[in-house]
Motif scaffolding. Structure first.
Motif, PDB file in Angstrom:
ATOM      1  N   ALA A   1      16.520 -46.263 -52.674  1.00 45.74           N
ATOM      2  CA  ALA A   1      15.803 -47.368 -53.309  1.00 45.74           C
ATOM      3  C   ALA A   1      16.771 -48.459 -53.760  1.00 45.74           C
ATOM      4  O   ALA A   1      16.550 -49.652 -53.507  1.00 45.74           O
ATOM      5  CB  ALA A   1      14.987 -46.857 -54.492  1.00 45.74           C
TER       6      ALA A   1
ATOM      7  N   ALA B   1       5.670 -43.720 -47.880  1.00 51.58           N
ATOM      8  CA  ALA B   1       5.809 -44.225 -49.247  1.00 51.58           C
ATOM      9  C   ALA B   1       6.025 -45.740 -49.250  1.00 51.58           C
ATOM     10  O   ALA B   1       5.409 -46.458 -50.055  1.00 51.58           O
ATOM     11  CB  ALA B   1       6.970 -43.523 -49.943  1.00 51.58           C
ATOM     12  N   MET B   2       6.882 -46.239 -48.346  1.00 49.69           N
ATOM     13  CA  MET B   2       7.126 -47.681 -48.292  1.00 49.69           C
ATOM     14  C   MET B   2       5.875 -48.435 -47.865  1.00 49.69           C
ATOM     15  O   MET B   2       5.611 -49.533 -48.350  1.00 49.69           O
ATOM     16  CB  MET B   2       8.293 -47.983 -47.351  1.00 49.69           C
ATOM     17  N   ARG B   3       5.098 -47.838 -46.972  1.00 50.95           N
ATOM     18  CA  ARG B   3       3.840 -48.461 -46.555  1.00 50.95           C
ATOM     19  C   ARG B   3       2.868 -48.525 -47.731  1.00 50.95           C
ATOM     20  O   ARG B   3       2.223 -49.543 -47.960  1.00 50.95           O
ATOM     21  CB  ARG B   3       3.232 -47.660 -45.402  1.00 50.95           C
ATOM     22  N   ALA B   4       2.796 -47.444 -48.519  1.00 55.99           N
ATOM     23  CA  ALA B   4       1.904 -47.396 -49.680  1.00 55.99           C
ATOM     24  C   ALA B   4       2.305 -48.422 -50.738  1.00 55.99           C
ATOM     25  O   ALA B   4       1.454 -48.936 -51.459  1.00 55.99           O
ATOM     26  CB  ALA B   4       1.905 -45.992 -50.283  1.00 55.99           C
ATOM     27  N   GLU B   5       3.598 -48.725 -50.822  1.00 54.29           N
ATOM     28  CA  GLU B   5       4.093 -49.698 -51.796  1.00 54.29           C
ATOM     29  C   GLU B   5       4.101 -51.123 -51.249  1.00 54.29           C
ATOM     30  O   GLU B   5       4.518 -52.051 -51.931  1.00 54.29           O
ATOM     31  CB  GLU B   5       5.499 -49.316 -52.241  1.00 54.29           C
TER      32      GLU B   5
ATOM     33  N   GLN C   1       5.968 -52.264 -48.855  1.00 56.46           N
ATOM     34  CA  GLN C   1       7.283 -52.692 -48.403  1.00 56.46           C
ATOM     35  C   GLN C   1       7.361 -52.786 -46.890  1.00 56.46           C
ATOM     36  O   GLN C   1       8.190 -53.520 -46.364  1.00 56.46           O
ATOM     37  CB  GLN C   1       8.354 -51.735 -48.921  1.00 56.46           C
TER      38      GLN C   1
ATOM     39  N   THR D   1      11.554 -55.058 -51.901  1.00 56.30           N
ATOM     40  CA  THR D   1      11.135 -55.914 -52.992  1.00 56.30           C
ATOM     41  C   THR D   1      12.307 -56.036 -53.959  1.00 56.30           C
ATOM     42  O   THR D   1      12.914 -55.033 -54.297  1.00 56.30           O
ATOM     43  CB  THR D   1       9.931 -55.283 -53.722  1.00 56.30           C
TER      44      THR D   1
END
Length: 67
Positions: free
Chosen positions: A8, A42-46, A48, A58
């Motif tokens: 991250a 996870a990046m798709r859900a956020e 990103q 971000t």
């Protein structure tokens, strides 16, 4: 857990203009983690990444960088 947080933080390098090329092992780690299906989920859900595009990090809240 350290890999996830390191990923991250290192992923902010793209936004802040830091070239990870100076640290090839770190750049390789970021690439390996970003390629993991669970990391992509996870990046798709956020928000990103979307679809099959690469990560769009971000900036951290404390950063005054242009997005």
């Amino acid at each position: 857990m350290a890999d996830a947080y390191l990923f991250a933080v290192a992923n902010w390098a793209h936004v802040t203009g830091i070239d990870l090329g100076r640290w090839p092992h770190l750049a390789a780690l970021v690439g390996r983690v970003a390629a993991r299906p669970t990391a992509q989920k996870a990046m798709r859900a956020e928000g990103q990444i979307s679809g099959r595009q690469g990560p769009r990090p971000t900036p951290p809240t404390w950063c005054r960088c242009a997005a």
